[in-house]
Write an enzyme that holds these catalytic residues in place. Structure first.
Site, PDB file in Angstrom:
ATOM      1  N   HIS A  18       8.870 -19.145  29.703  1.00 42.08           N
ATOM      2  CA  HIS A  18       7.951 -18.179  30.321  1.00 42.08           C
ATOM      3  C   HIS A  18       7.331 -18.768  31.575  1.00 42.08           C
ATOM      4  O   HIS A  18       6.491 -19.666  31.519  1.00 42.08           O
ATOM      5  CB  HIS A  18       6.853 -17.778  29.327  1.00 42.08           C
ATOM      6  N   SER A  57       6.952 -12.877  27.490  1.00 41.08           N
ATOM      7  CA  SER A  57       5.663 -13.496  27.213  1.00 41.08           C
ATOM      8  C   SER A  57       5.047 -12.961  25.933  1.00 41.08           C
ATOM      9  O   SER A  57       4.006 -13.459  25.499  1.00 41.08           O
ATOM     10  CB  SER A  57       4.699 -13.261  28.374  1.00 41.08           C
ATOM     11  N   ASN A  69      -0.723 -15.710  27.958  1.00 32.97           N
ATOM     12  CA  ASN A  69      -0.991 -14.288  27.765  1.00 32.97           C
ATOM     13  C   ASN A  69      -1.826 -13.999  26.521  1.00 32.97           C
ATOM     14  O   ASN A  69      -2.360 -12.898  26.379  1.00 32.97           O
ATOM     15  CB  ASN A  69       0.322 -13.499  27.722  1.00 32.97           C
ATOM     16  N   GLU A  91       6.039 -22.111  30.020  1.00 37.41           N
ATOM     17  CA  GLU A  91       5.813 -22.224  28.581  1.00 37.41           C
ATOM     18  C   GLU A  91       7.170 -22.227  27.881  1.00 37.41           C
ATOM     19  O   GLU A  91       7.923 -21.259  27.982  1.00 37.41           O
ATOM     20  CB  GLU A  91       4.945 -21.068  28.081  1.00 37.41           C
TER      21      GLU A  91
END
Length: 291
Positions: free
Chosen positions: A141, A120, A191, A153
């Site tokens: 991700h 991430s 994140n 992601e």
């Protein structure tokens, strides 16, 4: 385009176990790789407990549970991943470790095998650069808890081929996930927000502004989030949060991404979160989320 039937997952921690459940539940054959046999056994038991709870909740038929577990296998030998069509890495955030891992896998896997990283924070291009097949490398991700959350992601490295990205995208959808394309930047979408947000919450505890449980209560009540930041931090693990901070701060120099000192003291005290039974909150069991 690569036809994906067998999925490899490297790392049998919280994230790796969740990703393996997602793939096996969708009907794929799944092979989990870890260096420790006891970790693989724990992952298998956590998977079984989660699926048994799903049956109790009428979200899964008993026969489906049997089929999923038949599709699940573990290995401590990278050579056992040679027949995987895609391998998703879910080990801790260390570029050198990821390079070593993918170099081993590159030596045993056929050319068509797609490599993917669940990172991430670390650049997909940088990880791909050390794997031997950067054109067949993609970022995937997943979000914690992976067995319940739908978002993936998807990020391409600079040399990722369109064919590879398209195959991984379709695979993500075939697992029942919701892929979102992002650029190869630290933190991607989720994140980029979560690491500073979590650190802000930790600093509130450090400064004595509020107790951890009250911070969670405030966020859930006011914002409608199903989980407060301290609960989510405990699920992620304080040791993982430290690595995330170090990776993101090292790339961005963003002050809010710097690891708060309290995290380091908690790690030293063995308060890693739910997996150790104590983090910002206390836990009476360490079962997988949803089990």
């Amino acid at each position: 385009m690569t036809v994906i039937k067998t999925v490899g997952v490297v790392g049998s921690g919280t994230m790796g176990t969740g990703i393996a459940i997602v793939a096996a539940r969708a009907g794929f054959r799944v092979k989990v790789l870890d260096t420790r046999q006891e970790a693989l056994e724990q992952s298998r038991q956590q998977t079984l407990a989660f699926l048994e709870k799903s049956v109790q909740r009428k979200k899964l038929e008993p026969v489906q549970l049997e089929q999923i577990m038949q599709n699940w296998s573990g290995s401590t030998d990278a050579a056992g991943m040679a027949d995987c069509d895609i391998i998703i890495e879910a080990v801790f955030e260390d570029l050198a470790v990821k390079h070593q891992l993918f170099q081993r896998l590159h030596a045993v896997c056929p050319p068509h095998t797609i490599f993917a990283s669940n990172t991430s924070t670390i650049s997909i291009t940088e990880i791909a650069g050390g794997c031997g097949r950067d054109d067949r490398f993609v970022g995937m991700h997943f979000c914690l808890p992976a067995q319940l959350m739908k978002l993936v992601e998807m990020s391409a490295g600079m040399n990722t081929s369109e064919e590879t990205f398209a195959a991984a995208w379709e695979f993500s959808k075939a697992m029942g996930q919701k892929p979102v394309r992002t650029q190869d930047t630290p933190g991607f979408i989720l994140n980029y927000f979560l690491i500073p947000y979590h650190n802000d919450a930790i600093r509130l505890v450090e400064q004595g502004v509020a107790e951890a449980a009250d911070i969670d209560l405030a966020i859930k009540t006011a914002l409608g989030y199903p989980m407060g930041p301290m609960e989510l931090l405990d699920l992620v693990g304080l040791d993982t949060q430290r690595l995330l901070c170090e990776a993101m701060y090292g790339l961005t120099n963003e002050p809010r991404a710097a690891c708060p000192p309290l995290v380091k003291r908690m790690i030293a005290a063995g308060r890693l979160g739910k997996k150790s039974g104590k983090g910002f909150l206390n836990y009476t069991n360490t079962k997988m989320f949803g089990a």
